[in-house]
Design a protein around this motif. Structure first.
Motif, PDB file in Angstrom:
ATOM      1  N   UNK A   4       0.923  -1.180   0.099  1.00  0.00           N
ATOM      2  CA  UNK A   4       0.039  -0.011  -0.061  1.00  0.00           C
ATOM      3  C   UNK A   4       0.836   1.239   0.102  1.00  0.00           C
ATOM      4  N   UNK A   5       0.531   2.202  -1.056  1.00  0.00           N
ATOM      5  CA  UNK A   5       1.680   3.423  -1.305  1.00  0.00           C
ATOM      6  C   UNK A   5       0.723   4.566  -0.942  1.00  0.00           C
ATOM      7  N   UNK A   6       1.190   5.233  -0.030  1.00  0.00           N
ATOM      8  CA  UNK A   6       0.645   6.488   0.349  1.00  0.00           C
ATOM      9  C   UNK A   6       1.286   7.710   0.373  1.00  0.00           C
ATOM     10  N   UNK A   7       0.886   8.547  -0.765  1.00  0.00           N
ATOM     11  CA  UNK A   7       1.348   9.712  -1.009  1.00  0.00           C
ATOM     12  C   UNK A   7       0.777  10.900  -0.023  1.00  0.00           C
ATOM     13  N   UNK A   8       1.628  11.256   0.915  1.00  0.00           N
ATOM     14  CA  UNK A   8       1.215  12.235   1.711  1.00  0.00           C
ATOM     15  C   UNK A   8       0.271  13.441   1.261  1.00  0.00           C
ATOM     16  N   UNK A   9      -0.670  13.887   2.386  1.00  0.00           N
ATOM     17  CA  UNK A   9      -1.473  15.012   1.862  1.00  0.00           C
ATOM     18  C   UNK A   9      -2.091  14.976   0.380  1.00  0.00           C
ATOM     19  N   UNK A  10      -2.723  16.078  -0.051  1.00  0.00           N
ATOM     20  CA  UNK A  10      -3.479  15.905  -1.394  1.00  0.00           C
ATOM     21  C   UNK A  10      -4.781  16.718  -1.158  1.00  0.00           C
ATOM     22  N   UNK A  11      -5.036  17.271  -2.345  1.00  0.00           N
ATOM     23  CA  UNK A  11      -6.547  17.944  -2.346  1.00  0.00           C
ATOM     24  C   UNK A  11      -6.189  19.365  -1.545  1.00  0.00           C
ATOM     25  N   UNK A  12      -7.223  19.625  -0.847  1.00  0.00           N
ATOM     26  CA  UNK A  12      -7.246  20.824   0.014  1.00  0.00           C
ATOM     27  C   UNK A  12      -6.145  20.920   1.076  1.00  0.00           C
ATOM     28  N   UNK A  13      -5.402  19.791   1.082  1.00  0.00           N
ATOM     29  CA  UNK A  13      -4.190  19.776   2.031  1.00  0.00           C
ATOM     30  C   UNK A  13      -2.932  19.691   1.366  1.00  0.00           C
ATOM     31  N   UNK A  14      -2.245  20.881   1.215  1.00  0.00           N
ATOM     32  CA  UNK A  14      -0.930  20.816   0.627  1.00  0.00           C
ATOM     33  C   UNK A  14       0.430  20.430   1.237  1.00  0.00           C
ATOM     34  N   UNK A  15      -0.027  20.111   2.612  1.00  0.00           N
ATOM     35  CA  UNK A  15       1.099  19.696   3.194  1.00  0.00           C
ATOM     36  C   UNK A  15       2.316  20.878   3.368  1.00  0.00           C
ATOM     37  N   UNK A  45       2.551  17.478  -3.917  1.00  0.00           N
ATOM     38  CA  UNK A  45       2.886  17.303  -5.395  1.00  0.00           C
ATOM     39  C   UNK A  45       4.039  16.479  -5.442  1.00  0.00           C
ATOM     40  N   UNK A  46       5.187  16.560  -4.698  1.00  0.00           N
ATOM     41  CA  UNK A  46       6.171  15.996  -4.584  1.00  0.00           C
ATOM     42  C   UNK A  46       6.032  14.385  -3.955  1.00  0.00           C
ATOM     43  N   UNK A  47       5.314  14.357  -3.181  1.00  0.00           N
ATOM     44  CA  UNK A  47       5.043  13.029  -2.547  1.00  0.00           C
ATOM     45  C   UNK A  47       4.339  12.109  -3.762  1.00  0.00           C
ATOM     46  N   UNK A  48       3.149  12.994  -4.305  1.00  0.00           N
ATOM     47  CA  UNK A  48       2.742  12.077  -5.418  1.00  0.00           C
ATOM     48  C   UNK A  48       3.623  11.570  -6.635  1.00  0.00           C
ATOM     49  N   UNK A  49       4.470  12.457  -7.013  1.00  0.00           N
ATOM     50  CA  UNK A  49       5.456  12.125  -7.874  1.00  0.00           C
ATOM     51  C   UNK A  49       6.326  10.775  -7.487  1.00  0.00           C
ATOM     52  N   UNK A  50       6.570  11.038  -6.280  1.00  0.00           N
ATOM     53  CA  UNK A  50       7.572   9.856  -5.789  1.00  0.00           C
ATOM     54  C   UNK A  50       6.608   8.587  -5.662  1.00  0.00           C
ATOM     55  N   UNK A  51       5.482   8.691  -5.318  1.00  0.00           N
ATOM     56  CA  UNK A  51       4.600   7.525  -4.848  1.00  0.00           C
ATOM     57  C   UNK A  51       4.319   6.850  -6.480  1.00  0.00           C
ATOM     58  N   UNK A  52       3.940   7.787  -7.182  1.00  0.00           N
ATOM     59  CA  UNK A  52       3.617   7.169  -8.437  1.00  0.00           C
ATOM     60  C   UNK A  52       4.791   6.350  -9.293  1.00  0.00           C
ATOM     61  N   UNK A  53       5.939   6.991  -9.048  1.00  0.00           N
ATOM     62  CA  UNK A  53       7.343   6.232  -9.545  1.00  0.00           C
ATOM     63  C   UNK A  53       7.379   4.900  -8.987  1.00  0.00           C
ATOM     64  N   UNK A  75      -4.658  14.731  -7.367  1.00  0.00           N
ATOM     65  CA  UNK A  75      -4.678  15.681  -6.243  1.00  0.00           C
ATOM     66  C   UNK A  75      -6.049  15.525  -5.574  1.00  0.00           C
ATOM     67  N   UNK A  76      -6.258  14.642  -4.753  1.00  0.00           N
ATOM     68  CA  UNK A  76      -7.405  14.344  -4.186  1.00  0.00           C
ATOM     69  C   UNK A  76      -7.435  14.479  -2.681  1.00  0.00           C
TER      70      UNK A  76
END
Ligand SMILES: [Zn+2]
Length: 229
Positions: A5-16, A26-34, A55-56
């Motif tokens: 289970x891969x969890x990109x931190x934050x997202x949507x209305x929580x930018x971190x 955005x950075x966590x999503x890029x890493x997690x997607x790769x 970006x949910x």
């Protein structure tokens, strides 16, 4: 089948965390997607789910519920640090954890450190929701500081994101003994599969050895070949 289970931190209305023009979400999503892509494309015996692929907005409870309901073998949460430091650190829950949670943190931490050129801030423990409420062993990685210019510069570089992702994948592969997918290679032709026949005249060579070498070469290419006097 290993379930990651891969969890990109934050997202949507929580930018971190935000800094140097980068949003943590955005950075966590890029890493997690790769991490997800590399596992899917290059490894067998592994299946993945992500807490978000865009970006949910996803709550912390939703994240751990997803992993628990799925019955994941490992919960990997990807974050970027802030607060003016520099480097990489990893976290497991600071309450009671299984021995394998501790062992896996070491393997993951070392695997990421091996790939990235960043200060090693060490293996840490904390009372984070995703670490506490996930029923399977869990880890959270903090991949550099968004508000430190030198770290942020790295995070803005696609090649560096790739290094971070590769480090995580190497750790997962080590922990779960994941095998690389076989890359399809051209099968070598069977002897005799090519219907041309060669008679190699030994007398035409300075030694019989050379004639035999040629016969071997021809057989490797699928030809029928034998030596004559
Ligand atoms: Zn975060």
């Amino acid at each position: 089948m290993t379930k990651i289970f891969i969890d990109p931190g934050h997202g949507g209305n929580d930018p971190g965390a935000v800094g140097n023009g980068i949003l943590e979400k955005n950075a966590t999503l890029q890493i997690a997607k790769r991490i997800n892509e590399i596992l899917k494309n290059e490894y067998s015996g592994v299946t993945t789910r992500m807490s978000r692929t865009g970006d949910n907005t996803v709550s912390l409870v939703q994240r751990t519920n997803m992993a628990n309901n799925w019955g994941a073998d490992y919960f990997l949460s990807v974050h970027i640090n802030s607060g003016g430091g520099t480097g990489f650190e990893s976290y497991i829950f600071n309450g009671g954890v299984r021995a394998e949670t501790v062992l896996r943190q070491k393997v993951m931490h070392d695997a990421v450190m091996k790939q990235i050129d960043m200060r090693n801030r060490g293996m840490k423990r904390a009372n984070f929701h995703v670490l506490r409420e996930s029923k399977m062993p869990a880890i959270l990685t903090e991949n550099g500081f968004i508000d430190t210019a030198s770290d942020a510069k790295k995070l803005a570089d696609k090649a560096y994101i790739e290094k971070i992702a590769r480090g995580h994948v190497n750790g997962l592969a080590n922990i779960f003994g994941l095998k690389k997918k076989q890359t399809p290679t051209k099968p070598s032709p069977k002897p005799g599969s090519n219907n041309k026949l060669y008679k190699v005249q030994a007398g035409a060579f300075s030694s019989r050895d050379n004639a035999e070498k040629l016969v071997e070469e021809l057989k490797k290419k699928g030809f029928s070949a034998f030596i004559t006097k």
